[in-house]
Design a protein around this motif. Structure first.
Motif, PDB file in Angstrom:
ATOM      1  N   ASN A 127      -6.932 -10.047   3.329  1.00 53.24           N
ATOM      2  CA  ASN A 127      -6.333  -9.231   4.383  1.00 53.24           C
ATOM      3  C   ASN A 127      -5.312  -8.233   3.646  1.00 53.24           C
ATOM      4  N   SER A 128      -5.221  -8.026   2.459  1.00 56.08           N
ATOM      5  CA  SER A 128      -4.467  -6.920   1.827  1.00 56.08           C
ATOM      6  C   SER A 128      -4.951  -5.733   2.495  1.00 56.08           C
ATOM      7  N   VAL A 129      -4.091  -4.699   2.392  1.00 60.63           N
ATOM      8  CA  VAL A 129      -4.221  -3.476   2.633  1.00 60.63           C
ATOM      9  C   VAL A 129      -5.945  -2.824   2.060  1.00 60.63           C
ATOM     10  N   ALA A 130      -5.854  -3.300   0.710  1.00 58.27           N
ATOM     11  CA  ALA A 130      -6.959  -2.677  -0.023  1.00 58.27           C
ATOM     12  C   ALA A 130      -8.237  -3.215   0.361  1.00 58.27           C
ATOM     13  N   SER A 131      -8.199  -4.584   0.771  1.00 64.03           N
ATOM     14  CA  SER A 131      -9.309  -5.272   1.321  1.00 64.03           C
ATOM     15  C   SER A 131      -9.767  -4.754   2.808  1.00 64.03           C
ATOM     16  N   LEU A 132      -8.958  -4.710   3.512  1.00 68.19           N
ATOM     17  CA  LEU A 132      -9.044  -4.237   4.805  1.00 68.19           C
ATOM     18  C   LEU A 132      -9.471  -2.740   4.856  1.00 68.19           C
ATOM     19  N   ASP A 133      -9.103  -1.866   3.797  1.00 63.94           N
ATOM     20  CA  ASP A 133      -9.336  -0.537   3.825  1.00 63.94           C
ATOM     21  C   ASP A 133     -10.942  -0.654   3.308  1.00 63.94           C
ATOM     22  N   ASP A 134     -11.299  -1.349   2.439  1.00 61.07           N
ATOM     23  CA  ASP A 134     -12.881  -1.677   2.034  1.00 61.07           C
ATOM     24  C   ASP A 134     -13.585  -1.712   3.160  1.00 61.07           C
ATOM     25  N   ARG A 135     -13.184  -2.792   4.136  1.00 61.84           N
ATOM     26  CA  ARG A 135     -13.924  -3.029   5.174  1.00 61.84           C
ATOM     27  C   ARG A 135     -14.058  -2.168   6.264  1.00 61.84           C
ATOM     28  N   ARG A 157     -11.124   9.636   1.426  1.00 68.48           N
ATOM     29  CA  ARG A 157     -10.208   9.791   0.547  1.00 68.48           C
ATOM     30  C   ARG A 157      -9.503   8.286  -0.177  1.00 68.48           C
ATOM     31  N   PRO A 158      -9.322   8.242  -1.413  1.00 66.69           N
ATOM     32  CA  PRO A 158      -8.972   6.897  -2.054  1.00 66.69           C
ATOM     33  C   PRO A 158      -7.548   6.707  -1.253  1.00 66.69           C
ATOM     34  N   LEU A 159      -7.297   5.077  -1.675  1.00 68.52           N
ATOM     35  CA  LEU A 159      -5.594   4.741  -1.167  1.00 68.52           C
ATOM     36  C   LEU A 159      -4.667   5.475  -2.004  1.00 68.52           C
ATOM     37  N   PRO A 160      -3.411   5.696  -1.434  1.00 64.31           N
ATOM     38  CA  PRO A 160      -2.316   6.178  -2.354  1.00 64.31           C
ATOM     39  C   PRO A 160      -2.178   5.457  -3.467  1.00 64.31           C
ATOM     40  N   GLN A 161      -1.867   6.000  -4.724  1.00 67.97           N
ATOM     41  CA  GLN A 161      -1.544   4.940  -5.622  1.00 67.97           C
ATOM     42  C   GLN A 161       0.033   4.652  -5.892  1.00 67.97           C
ATOM     43  N   PHE A 162       0.297   3.625  -6.682  1.00 68.14           N
ATOM     44  CA  PHE A 162       1.883   3.301  -6.792  1.00 68.14           C
ATOM     45  C   PHE A 162       2.137   2.927  -8.009  1.00 68.14           C
ATOM     46  N   THR A 163       3.448   2.852  -8.367  1.00 70.88           N
ATOM     47  CA  THR A 163       3.949   2.263  -9.725  1.00 70.88           C
ATOM     48  C   THR A 163       4.237   1.079  -9.535  1.00 70.88           C
ATOM     49  N   VAL A 204      -8.735  -1.626  11.403  1.00 68.65           N
ATOM     50  CA  VAL A 204      -7.756  -0.159  11.244  1.00 68.65           C
ATOM     51  C   VAL A 204      -6.505  -0.794  11.714  1.00 68.65           C
ATOM     52  N   GLU A 205      -6.276  -1.539  12.664  1.00 70.43           N
ATOM     53  CA  GLU A 205      -5.080  -2.012  13.354  1.00 70.43           C
ATOM     54  C   GLU A 205      -4.338  -3.041  12.497  1.00 70.43           C
ATOM     55  N   ARG A 206      -5.173  -3.865  11.830  1.00 63.30           N
ATOM     56  CA  ARG A 206      -4.604  -4.937  10.724  1.00 63.30           C
ATOM     57  C   ARG A 206      -4.007  -4.214   9.507  1.00 63.30           C
ATOM     58  N   CYS A 207      -4.990  -3.236   9.042  1.00 62.27           N
ATOM     59  CA  CYS A 207      -4.611  -2.377   7.756  1.00 62.27           C
ATOM     60  C   CYS A 207      -3.087  -1.675   8.029  1.00 62.27           C
ATOM     61  N   SER A 208      -3.018  -0.977   9.178  1.00 61.95           N
ATOM     62  CA  SER A 208      -1.937  -0.443   9.801  1.00 61.95           C
ATOM     63  C   SER A 208      -0.575  -1.313   9.876  1.00 61.95           C
ATOM     64  N   GLU A 209      -0.775  -2.288  10.346  1.00 58.24           N
ATOM     65  CA  GLU A 209       0.268  -3.504  10.549  1.00 58.24           C
ATOM     66  C   GLU A 209       0.520  -4.203   9.365  1.00 58.24           C
ATOM     67  N   THR A 210      -0.250  -4.400   8.508  1.00 56.74           N
ATOM     68  CA  THR A 210       0.033  -4.844   7.058  1.00 56.74           C
ATOM     69  C   THR A 210       0.972  -3.994   6.405  1.00 56.74           C
ATOM     70  N   GLY A 250     -28.752   1.051  -6.819  1.00 56.30           N
ATOM     71  CA  GLY A 250     -27.750   0.359  -7.522  1.00 56.30           C
ATOM     72  C   GLY A 250     -26.570   0.562  -7.423  1.00 56.30           C
ATOM     73  N   ASP A 251     -26.236   1.819  -6.605  1.00 54.39           N
ATOM     74  CA  ASP A 251     -24.824   2.382  -6.502  1.00 54.39           C
ATOM     75  C   ASP A 251     -24.168   1.762  -5.424  1.00 54.39           C
ATOM     76  N   ASP A 252     -22.837   1.369  -5.828  1.00 51.59           N
ATOM     77  CA  ASP A 252     -22.291   0.565  -4.465  1.00 51.59           C
ATOM     78  C   ASP A 252     -21.508   1.592  -3.498  1.00 51.59           C
ATOM     79  N   THR A 253     -21.220   2.768  -4.184  1.00 51.83           N
ATOM     80  CA  THR A 253     -20.576   3.737  -3.369  1.00 51.83           C
ATOM     81  C   THR A 253     -21.370   5.263  -3.430  1.00 51.83           C
ATOM     82  N   GLU A 254     -21.250   6.113  -2.412  1.00 54.27           N
ATOM     83  CA  GLU A 254     -21.959   7.278  -2.233  1.00 54.27           C
ATOM     84  C   GLU A 254     -21.170   8.519  -3.037  1.00 54.27           C
TER      85      GLU A 254
END
Length: 681
Positions: free
Chosen positions: A607-615, A637-643, A540-546, A84-88
């Motif tokens: 195609n946001s950074v968060a969505s692409l990173d999940d893929r 490692r998790p994506l960096p946080q922002f204010t 990976v390319e899309r995430c970096s370019e976005t 039932g877990d989504d993550t490891e």
């Protein structure tokens, strides 16, 4: 080499540690029921030496030893997934191993090999002559009642004649020092990869401590396992695959690690196809023949044409490849029938019947309720027994094949039990309660007695002889008292070390005569893996370019205006992100900071950074056997946080994303050979 010698010398000095001081000096437990306190003097010295070394490495604070080991577990990428877990989750490993002396292990090993021979003989008879049932030694209901009994393979002989090539046995040590069998596992061998990973992580975290107490190595066992599967293949250079249910399986990380370590191809059912009685894997170079399959899925799911038609993870027609004799399968379909708790009630008598000797490793006393005398005994002595489902299926009072103490049943539940036994008594089995021995376990920064069980593993070598893994997978409870029959998932795993007290390693068996070579998997790229690599690289390319476009948008928005140039650039970048589906259609109504927040962290945008990173992460999990541990750790490692609303914080987050993916591609560039997999990536 000199570094290894220094570590060995440092560990050897630990034997001079004062036995009246150190972490074990104040260890309190039942002397007869604790593995350490009941050890002979030489083994007790090894315990004290190893624990003192752990304490010294942690600067006297054993809690730091756990933290150091957790860091190595993370670096090695050891993980598991609960149902039932989504993550490891990180693999839970104790820094304090279980030590077993070589003489005691020899007796355990002898009993394990006898048990494996017995199970092989039972499986061979059930799918062959069936004399045990016809002569009345085994009730037919115990065989046909199991969901793992495969009528379709009755009379079908496996190549080489062995139904079992790998098996596991769950053991518990009782108060008298006698080892008892809790369960047999021949359908699958879960944990066999984690046992290897436990040793690797502990060896890295402790340096030469394990070598200093003369711990027996485990690598020879895995070599024997690989050669044993290859031995029955027709071709001299066989191709072996590990069949996995997929990345959502609870032990998928273990399966990927095993495939990589052994050089097997990691495949799913959709990667395989049967043609003219042979099994092939779909690759970018066409179909390539598979000679042997180490299956990690149930027999009922392995072939939808011959077993469960609803299976989506099997290979249609796989049984035809087995019938043609062109495919070795470990373990053979239907072998899991002997895992039932009901079977344990008959194994002592079957051992005398088939092997002519008593069981060397005693079962927990078992009563199958399918016969009137045993059913009446269970009802009369319910408070002293553990009630379980005979075939690990859901029955009244025991959903999903769970186990319960008879004493815990309320009066209305006992009434329901009597009614259920009147309807289908064969579905229930009861076992005696075995008090489980304790071992030193780390609780905070001190050692306390904790119950433990051991899962031992056996595999056939190239000669067809059983080889036992020295040690195995230990499971330690956080609770002080735990009945062996109720040991479930547990809280911590631990390494189990076999220590040779005479100071010399045991003589190794002679090398097999001309073992068949095993083709390494690196040159084989299944079509599905190629597709995953391609999309991994694209995402990976899309995430970096976005992230780059978002950073530029923020920088341009904060720059001093030069006529209308800055605003024009911001608008163009916003429309670019819109075309990439990184932001929504309401571009004109939002300020640049709001657009950047959406482009970076909004999972609703495809195609946001968060969505692409999940893929990217999802694909990385399916490419565990292709990517290095460094790359997998970086992706974990998790994506960096922002204010929110803070432009500088958003720019810093985009910088971190760009740096993260640049480092990731550099890691992959340094660790991946320039073969077809690299080209697809």
């Amino acid at each position: 080499m000199r570094g290894e010698n220094l570590l060995a010398e440092e560990g050897a000095d630990l034997f001079g540690h004062d036995p009246d001081s150190g972490p074990l000096a104040y260890y309190a437990a039942d002397p007869e029921n604790d593995l350490y306190l009941a050890s002979p003097p030489e083994l007790a010295d090894a315990w004290r030496s190893l624990v003192a070394g752990l304490s010294r490495q942690a600067c006297g604070d054993l809690a730091q030893a756990q933290a150091q080991l957790d860091r190595h577990v993370e670096e090695l990428g050891l993980a598991f997934r609960l149902r039932g877990d989504d993550t490891e989750r990180p693999w839970p490993l104790s820094p304090v191993p279980v030590l077993i002396g070589g003489d005691e292990w020899a007796r355990i090993e002898d009993g394990l090999i006898q048990r494996a021979d017995l199970l092989e003989a039972v499986v061979a008879d059930i799918y062959g002559a069936q004399a045990l049932v016809t002569e009345g030694h085994l009730p037919a209901a115990v065989v046909s009642g199991s969901p793992h009994f495969a009528r379709r393979v009755v009379g079908l002989q496996p190549p080489g004649g062995y139904h079992l090539k790998i098996c596991a046995v769950d053991l518990a040590r009782g108060p008298s020092g006698e080892w008892h069998v809790l369960a047999d596992r021949v359908r699958l061998a879960p944990g066999i990869g984690y046992a290897l990973e436990n040793r690797q992580a502990l060896a890295r975290a402790t340096g030469g401590l394990l070598a200093s107490v003369n711990t027996r190595r485990q690598s020879d066992f895995y070599g024997a396992l690989r050669e044993g599967i290859a031995a029955d293949c027709e071709r001299s250079n066989p191709r072996i695959a590990l069949l996995t249910p997929g990345r959502l399986n609870q032990s998928y990380p273990e399966q990927a690690h095993l495939a990589r370590y052994l050089g097997f191809s990691l495949v799913e059912g959709r990667d395989l196809v049967v043609r003219e009685g042979r099994l092939f894997v779909r690759t970018i170079a066409g179909l390539k023949r598979i000679d042997a399959l180490w299956r990690w899925i149930s027999a009922r799911d392995i072939d939808p044409l011959n077993f469960d038609t609803g299976s989506h993870i099997g290979v249609p027609g796989l049984l035809s490849a087995c019938e043609s004799g062109q495919l070795v399968v470990a373990n053979w379909m239907g072998a899991g029938m002997v895992e039932s708790r009901a079977m344990a009630a008959f194994l002592p008598a079957l051992c005398q019947r088939l092997l002519g000797e008593p069981l060397k490793l005693r079962n927990a006393a078992t009563w199958w309720c399918g016969r009137p005398a045993e059913r009446d005994y269970v009802l009369e002595n319910l408070d002293e027994l553990v009630l379980s489902s005979s075939f690990h299926t859901s029955v009244a009072l025991l959903p999903q094949g769970t186990t319960r103490l008879g004493a815990s049943l309320r009066e209305e539940e006992r009434t329901r039990l009597r009614e259920a036994l009147a309807r289908r008594a064969m579905d229930y089995t009861a076992q005696e309660i075995i008090p489980v021995s304790t071992t030193p376990g780390l609780v905070g920064n001190r050692l306390e007695p904790r119950s433990f069980t051991l899962r031992a593993y056996l595999a056939r070598d190239a000669r067809g002889q059983w080889q036992a893994l020295p040690g195995g997978l230990g499971r330690v409870s956080r609770e002080r008292d735990l009945h062996g029959s109720l040991m479930g998932l547990g809280d911590l795993s631990c390494d189990v070390c076999v220590v040779d007290l005479d100071g010399g390693a045991p003589a190794l068996p002679p090398p097999p005569l001309g073992p068949p070579a095993v083709r390494r998997a690196q040159g084989l790229l299944p079509s599905q893996a190629a597709d995953n690599l391609y999309w991994f690289g694209r995402y990976v390319e899309r995430c970096s370019e976005t992230a780059r476009a978002t950073r530029t948008l923020l920088e341009e928005a904060s720059a001093p205006p030069v006529e209308d140039g800055a605003s024009s650039t911001v608008q163009r970048l916003a429309h670019l992100l819109l075309r990439w589906d990184a932001i929504g259609p309401d571009v004109e109504d939002r300020i640049p900071v709001e657009l950047a927040e959406i482009a970076i962290g909004d999972l609703r945008q495809s195609n946001s950074v968060a969505s692409l990173d999940d893929r990217v992460r999802s694909l990385a999990l399916m490419l565990r056997d292709r990517l290095s541990r460094d790359a997998l750790r970086a992706l974990g490692r998790p994506l960096p946080q922002f204010t929110p609303g803070n432009g500088e914080s958003l720019i810093a987050a985009t910088d971190a994303v760009i740096e993260r993916y640049a480092a990731l591609m550099r890691l992959i560039s340094d660790t991946m050979n320039r073969h077809d997999a690299w080209r697809f990536l």
